[in-house]
Design a protein around this motif. Structure first.
Motif, PDB file in Angstrom:
ATOM      1  N   ALA A  26       1.046  -1.180   0.032  1.00 57.14           N
ATOM      2  CA  ALA A  26      -0.001  -0.040   0.073  1.00 57.14           C
ATOM      3  C   ALA A  26       0.670   1.299  -0.200  1.00 57.14           C
ATOM      4  O   ALA A  26       2.048   1.162   0.590  1.00 57.14           O
ATOM      5  CB  ALA A  26      -0.740   0.062   1.229  1.00 57.14           C
ATOM      6  N   GLU A  31      -4.927   6.273  -2.057  1.00 59.81           N
ATOM      7  CA  GLU A  31      -5.750   5.113  -2.031  1.00 59.81           C
ATOM      8  C   GLU A  31      -6.089   4.537  -3.339  1.00 59.81           C
ATOM      9  O   GLU A  31      -6.717   3.498  -3.489  1.00 59.81           O
ATOM     10  CB  GLU A  31      -7.012   5.528  -1.226  1.00 59.81           C
ATOM     11  CG  GLU A  31      -6.889   5.880   0.173  1.00 59.81           C
ATOM     12  CD  GLU A  31      -8.129   5.987   0.822  1.00 59.81           C
ATOM     13  OE1 GLU A  31      -9.109   5.879   0.213  1.00 59.81           O
ATOM     14  OE2 GLU A  31      -8.189   6.776   2.089  1.00 59.81           O
ATOM     15  N   ALA A  34      -0.991   1.120  -5.693  1.00 64.27           N
ATOM     16  CA  ALA A  34       0.116   0.496  -4.600  1.00 64.27           C
ATOM     17  C   ALA A  34       1.273   0.527  -5.495  1.00 64.27           C
ATOM     18  O   ALA A  34       1.537   0.739  -6.559  1.00 64.27           O
ATOM     19  CB  ALA A  34      -0.664  -0.878  -4.462  1.00 64.27           C
TER      20      ALA A  34
END
Length: 67
Positions: A26, A31, A34
């Motif tokens: 992550a 968000e 990755a």
């Protein structure tokens, strides 16, 4: 990205490239993507297209790496 997406991508990269050292992690404060690593070496970013539900992998190749 959600933890279950990261786990699926991690398994995908390990299977496709037949390398258990690949790891999807992550990104802090992001968000929508990755990071992919080989051991400690950063390889690139994996982005999710929210509209299509597809993933895109982006890897920069530096001139010095080709020498």
């Amino acid at each position: 990205m959600k933890p279950d997406e990261i786990r699926k991508l991690d398994a995908y990269f390990k299977r496709v490239f037949q390398n258990p050292r690949l790891e999807v992690k992550a990104r802090p404060r992001k968000e929508d993507s990755a990071e992919l690593y080989l051991g400690d070496e950063f390889l690139g970013l994996v982005y999710k297209d929210e509209e299509e539900g597809d993933y895109n992998f982006s890897m920069a190749i530096l001139d010095i790496d080709l020498a």
